[in-house]
Scaffold this motif. Structure first.
Motif, PDB file in Angstrom:
ATOM      1  N   SER A   3       0.822  -1.211   0.000  1.00 36.20           N
ATOM      2  CA  SER A   3       0.000   0.000   0.000  1.00 36.20           C
ATOM      3  C   SER A   3       0.850   1.252   0.000  1.00 36.20           C
ATOM      4  O   SER A   3       0.353   2.329  -0.224  1.00 36.20           O
ATOM      5  N   ARG A   9       2.073   0.635  -8.049  1.00 37.36           N
ATOM      6  CA  ARG A   9       0.646   0.541  -8.384  1.00 37.36           C
ATOM      7  C   ARG A   9       0.352   1.245  -9.710  1.00 37.36           C
ATOM      8  O   ARG A   9      -0.449   0.770 -10.525  1.00 37.36           O
ATOM      9  N   LEU A  10       1.030   2.357  -9.944  1.00 39.28           N
ATOM     10  CA  LEU A  10       0.870   3.066 -11.196  1.00 39.28           C
ATOM     11  C   LEU A  10       1.364   2.215 -12.374  1.00 39.28           C
ATOM     12  O   LEU A  10       0.770   2.202 -13.454  1.00 39.28           O
TER      13      LEU A  10
ATOM     14  N   THR B 194      -7.008   1.214  -6.960  1.00 38.62           N
ATOM     15  CA  THR B 194      -5.795   0.412  -7.107  1.00 38.62           C
ATOM     16  C   THR B 194      -4.559   1.253  -6.761  1.00 38.62           C
ATOM     17  O   THR B 194      -3.702   0.837  -5.970  1.00 38.62           O
ATOM     18  N   VAL B 195      -4.516   2.441  -7.358  1.00 41.19           N
ATOM     19  CA  VAL B 195      -3.349   3.285  -7.126  1.00 41.19           C
ATOM     20  C   VAL B 195      -3.379   3.875  -5.714  1.00 41.19           C
ATOM     21  O   VAL B 195      -2.338   4.091  -5.101  1.00 41.19           O
ATOM     22  N   GLY B 197      -4.067   2.440  -3.100  1.00 42.56           N
ATOM     23  CA  GLY B 197      -3.550   1.502  -2.128  1.00 42.56           C
ATOM     24  C   GLY B 197      -4.555   0.514  -1.592  1.00 42.56           C
ATOM     25  O   GLY B 197      -4.521   0.136  -0.423  1.00 42.56           O
ATOM     26  N   VAL B 198      -5.445   0.071  -2.447  1.00 40.07           N
ATOM     27  CA  VAL B 198      -6.396  -0.925  -1.986  1.00 40.07           C
ATOM     28  C   VAL B 198      -5.665  -2.223  -1.689  1.00 40.07           C
ATOM     29  O   VAL B 198      -4.619  -2.528  -2.278  1.00 40.07           O
TER      30      VAL B 198
END
Lengths: 663, 385
Positions: A3, A9-10, B194-195, B197-198
């Motif tokens: 997280s 994540r990107l 998603t981005v 921070g799930v």
């Protein structure tokens, strides 16, 4: 995925986005580059409407270029039964459509009623998906009237088509055959045979020759269908014409038939058979006239007959069932080439040939015909064989044996040939019969031909082995040979075979392949020069050389039949004398459980200057003695041929209509 | 968690001016791609609408209007970019209120129906589609919520609240009904969480709920029968030749017919004869495929790819997480719309009424896409301030 790492994540989002774009590129490449050609057909099916145009079918003419079968371009109202409201589901809509159609079509000349339209529709077609012709040969005004209201009449449309026309009505129906809509089975069969190429360009609903000359010369008569390619938009509106290939009319076919002789043969046959038919149910008959110097068919009649017009607008199931009922009159059967009969005494000349060639008899050898022949060295149950009504003929030589039709004379030949089988072979009689074409197809173009039967010891043994109940004896006995010698027993011949074999007697030994086609020509313009595409030369199917010393006594005997003091057909020929001498032979074939079949075969003129020009054979079921019925029939035909002034003209269908009687 | 700004590989040497000027950092690549694509789009709209040719007069009505929308779109893009994107965070609540009110109004008798969905306002000859603008407001609001008071990270409770809030506009749009736009919301939300921070476990649950929800919606009476047909017919495209699958088949045939280089602009056979429905709007990609071929399609997808790449890059460069999430939301929206729209014309996605950004005819679509690019430009320009 943690997280606290937005960068990672990107990246995930980036990878997903990239993958989706990549998928789009792959799909686009597959469609446009790899699979492009797969979709081309779909695209043109979409955009293009192909209107199939049947070519006008070629005509069929007789040897003198009289048109026997014509083609006539007409406007026709048709119903698509899949779109038309049904009588069960939407009776009111249906009544409205047909009512409107009747109103639009009705002119002062010919009123059209809902009832008459329903009648056309009720003639349930053999093919439920073919368009049903409702009204044929409407005027241009009527077509406009129908098309103006087409939007209100689902399932109704007008098409331009050519229909068969028969100037002589049902004349020559069996030989000429008929056309009908091509069946799905036939389309599949064409596809299979040509590997999907379908060179004739057949489409469902197209006409195809079903029988007779129409079927045999389908390829020549059909022509090349045209194709009108229209571009249509998504709503089906025609945007423009992409291409138009005009249909190429079929070729005309000139046959060997002579319309006047054909008409005479049919009317002579019918006048006799109508009487027989009144007494004995489902009796049939046929007459064949050939040119013995080429095998060309001059006339071929079969009784009972049918009207090819019935097939034009879709025949009703009821009618079709009657025509094809195996226990009915079998009017569709061309008995001239598919009817198999015992030739009876008309076979005797061939037995005579076998006797001469195997040294059993000379022409002058005489026997004493006592009326009842006893087999020498008799092996079977039956050892005595009687003349017709056991009448003794006294001393007979070959000539007289034919004139008086002595059975005794030929019984003895059959018996002796069998006794001397070690020397002449077991099948001396059969070999002779086969060399004249008995026992196998003559090879005429028409499809439905049967080959007849020449019985042999081997066949008898095989029949017994396969079905001992029906054939209790397996051994060929002298009695079998004795019966065969007079054309009885298991021997079967078609009228065409017998006529063709007599043709060989007439011409000195050539067995021609009978044929109907003389030439294929460009569509004939009246007055213009014939342009021949293909000429059919006579084809030899076999040869049995007959030296004059063999042939002459037989011819003398056969002429005696029609002119001698004791001739079995002398009376028939005295009553209807042809202008020239005729050689012939009567036959009376016994049929188990039925009256005798009356048979006669003959050729003429028998003159020194030229070979005979015509040979004929007639078989009339249940009609009695050959000399009483078949012989006068052929005498009258030959009388007509020999004296053209006396020859009646073939009646034209239009004339028949004009005098009020039916066609 | 690291400071949002740390993502950017910021140059050590500052620009010449001591006060960084946003106008100096405009992403001209993105601007260029948008201008090029929207002009190309207008040309394609013209090809699809000019009429069958021949004797029929050529119609320029759609071309004129589209060009007007395009130019208006550039103005909107500039205007949105001129405002610091962080202000939009502050205005998220009032903007959401306005959009929700419009979404309620549009399904009232004030709205009008077209193609089976009550999604438009008729205003002075223009059709205004509030659900288009709702997409942007949704992205701004969702980004604001996800970056607000993040002490506890994106736990299950916050995620639930986020989807609870998202469900309100989605529910209203579903009542129109317009499943395609709802799916855009779902995809944008998935990208952003998603981005943001799930947790993978939660993402799996969300995906499951989305699938179950879709199945329920397909079987509910909300969707009209033809819509269900459209959505499911791509599974068996040959099952029905005149209905929903017909559209897909015609579209695929048209695109395949283009081949490598196309049949030429204004010369597409299927295009000219109107075989493909809605060709100037949702099925515009068939004109590209048929008339310009694989090369033309690659150009259009390439320009869209450049746009997506610049959005992604801006997300990476953003000085704060809010800017990054806004970009991710826009990126998800664009990617989903491109994939769904072109995928549908090529027969790999079900048919829904989603426009192709910058290319499809329609004011609401162009203005929304332009405004979205304005947001991205705003984030890009202000990556240093």
């Amino acid at each position: 995925m943690s997280s606290d790492n937005p960068g990672l994540r990107l990246s995930v989002v980036g990878i997903v986005a990239f993958s989706l774009f990549a998928a789009l590129f792959v799909r686009m490449y597959t469609l446009q580059v790899v699979q492009r050609s797969d979709y081309e057909q779909v695209a043109s099916d979409n955009r293009l409407r192909v209107v199939h145009e049947q070519a006008p079918r070629g005509r069929i003419l007789d040897r003198n270029q009289n048109v026997l079968v014509d083609s006539h371009e007409v406007l026709q109202v048709i119903a698509d039964v899949r779109t038309l409201p049904t009588a069960e589901g939407e009776p009111e809509e249906r009544a409205a459509v047909l009512g409107l159609l009747a109103a639009q079509l009705t002119s002062e000349v010919a009123p059209v009623t809902v009832a008459s339209l329903e009648e056309s529709l009720a003639d349930n077609l053999i093919d439920p998906f073919a368009p049903v012709p409702l009204v044929t040969d409407i005027s241009d005004e009527q077509m406009v009237a129908v098309m103006e209201r087409q939007a209100d009449m689902p399932g109704i449309s007008v098409r331009r088509t050519t229909v068969r026309q028969y100037p002589y009505g049902s004349l020559g129906a069996h030989v000429l055959g008929y056309v009908g809509s091509i069946s799905q089975e036939k389309l599949d069969q064409i596809d299979e045979e040509t590997g999907g190429e379908n060179p004739g360009g057949y489409e469902p609903g197209d006409e195809i020759g079903r029988t007779g000359v129409e079927a045999a010369y389908e390829e020549e008569l059909r022509g090349d269908p045209g194709e009108l390619v229209l571009e249509v938009d998504a709503r089906g509106n025609v945007v423009g014409t992409v291409s138009h290939r005009l249909p190429v009319p079929g070729h005309d076919l000139i046959t060997t038939l002579d319309v006047n002789i054909q008409a005479l043969a049919e009317s002579e046959l019918a006048s006799r058979m109508d009487i027989v038919d009144n007494t004995y149910e489902n009796a049939g008959g046929s007459v064949v006239v050939l040119d013995p110097n080429s095998g060309g068919v001059v006339a071929m009649a079969s009784y009972p007959t049918f009207n090819p017009n019935d097939f034009l607008n879709g025949i009703s199931q009821e009618q079709y069932a009657l025509l094809t009922d195996p226990y009915g009159p079998k009017a569709l059967l061309n008995r001239a080439l598919a009817g198999e009969y015992a030739p009876g005494s008309t076979f005797k000349p061939f037995t005579a040939v076998a006797a001469l060639e195997n040294g059993v008899r000379t022409p002058v050898d005489a026997v004493n015909d006592t009326g009842e022949y006893s087999a020498q060295n008799c092996e079977g149950d039956t050892c005595t064989f009687a003349n017709s009504e056991s009448e003794p003929h006294g001393v007979v030589d070959m000539r007289r044996s034919l004139e008086v039709s002595s059975n005794y004379y030929y019984y003895e030949i059959g018996d002796v040939l069998w006794l001397r089988r070690d020397e002449v072979g077991e099948e001396a009689l059969q070999d002779t019969a086969r060399s004249f074409g008995f026992g196998s197809d003559t090879g005429i173009e028409l499809g439905e031909e049967r080959g007849g039967v020449v019985p042999t010891p081997e066949r008898k043994a095989r029949n017994h082995e396969e079905n001992p109940d029906a054939f209790p004896y397996g051994d060929w006995l002298s009695g079998d040979n004795i019966n065969l010698a007079i054309g009885q027993g298991e021997l079967l011949s078609t009228p065409l075979q017998l006529a063709n074999a007599y043709g060989a007697l007439a011409n000195g030994g050539t067995v021609w392949r009978p044929h109907l086609a003389q030439m294929v020509v460009e569509p004939i313009d009246t007055g213009a020069q014939l342009r021949v595409i293909e000429r059919f030369e006579p084809e030899e199917a076999g040869r049995h050389e007959l030296p004059p010393e063999e042939r002459q006594p037989i011819i003398d005997g056969l002429v005696g039949v029609t002119r001698g003091a004791e001739g079995t057909a002398t009376r028939a020929f005295e009553d209807n004398p042809p202008a020239w001498p005729v050689a012939g032979k009567t036959g009376t074939a016994q049929v188990v459980g039925k009256q005798n079949t009356s048979v006669f075969a003959a050729f003429g003129p028998v003159v020194p200057e030229q070979p005979p020009q015509y040979v004929a054979a007639a078989f009339l079921e249940q009609a009695g003695y050959g000399g009483d019925v078949a012989a006068p029939l052929i005498a009258r035909i030959f009388a007509g041929i020999a004296d053209p002034a006396q020859m009646p003209m073939a009646p034209r269908a239009a004339d028949v209509f004009a005098d009020g009687s039916t066609g | 968690m690291a400071a949002p700004g740390s993502l950017a590989r910021r140059p050590v040497a500052r620009t010449r001016s001591t006060v960084p000027t946003p106008a100096r950092h405009i992403d001209w690549i993105l601007v260029g791609a948008v201008v090029a694509l929207s002009l190309l789009g207008a040309l394609l709209v013209f090809s699809a609408t000019k009429g069958p040719g021949g004797d029929t007069p050529t119609t320029t009505y759609f071309l004129q209007r589209q060009l007007m929308f395009v130019v208006l779109g550039w103005a909107v893009m500039a205007g949105v970019a001129a405002i610091d994107y962080r202000h939009y965070r502050d205005w998220a609540i009032p903007m959401s209120g306005i959009v929700l009110a419009l979404l309620v109004l549009v399904i009232s008798p004030l709205g009008s129906e077209s193609n089976g969905a009550q999604a438009w306002f008729e205003l002075a000859g223009f059709q205004l589609q509030p659900s288009e603008f709702a997409k942007l407001v949704f992205i701004l609001g969702m980004s604001a919520f996800l970056t607000y008071d993040r002490a506890g990270g994106l736990d299950g409770r916050r995620l639930l609240i986020a989807f609870g809030l998202a469900a309100v506009p989605m529910g209203l749009i579903m009542l129109q009904p317009d499943l395609g736009t709802v799916l855009v919301f779902v995809f944008a939300a998935l990208g952003m969480v998603t981005v943001a921070g799930v947790r993978p476990r939660h993402l799996a649950i969300v995906a499951l709920v989305a699938i179950v929800g879709t199945v329920l919606i397909l079987n509910s009476p909300i969707l009209k029968a033809y819509q269900v047909d459209r959505l499911t017919s791509f599974v068996s495209p040959d099952s029905d030749t005149q209905g929903a699958a017909y559209n897909t088949k015609q579209a695929v045939v048209a695109i395949a017919g283009g081949g490598l280089t196309g049949q030429g602009l204004f010369n597409g056979q299927q295009t000219r004869l109107n075989y493909v429905p809605e060709q100037h709007t949702d099925f515009i990609f068939t004109v590209v495929g048929e008339e310009l071929g694989f090369l033309g399609g690659a150009l259009v997808l390439g320009l869209l790819g450049v746009i997506v790449w610049r959005i992604w890059r801006t997300a990476q460069l953003s000085r704060d997480e809010y800017g990054m999430l806004v970009c991710v939301g826009v990126l998800s929206m664009v990617v989903f719309q491109v994939f769904e729209n072109t995928g549908m014309t090529m027969g790999i996605m079900p048919v829904t009424g989603i426009p192709l950004p910058f290319v499809s005819y329609g004011g609401s679509s162009i203005l929304t896409a332009s405004a979205a690019m304005g947001l991205v430009l705003s984030v890009h320009m202000r990556r240093f301030v």
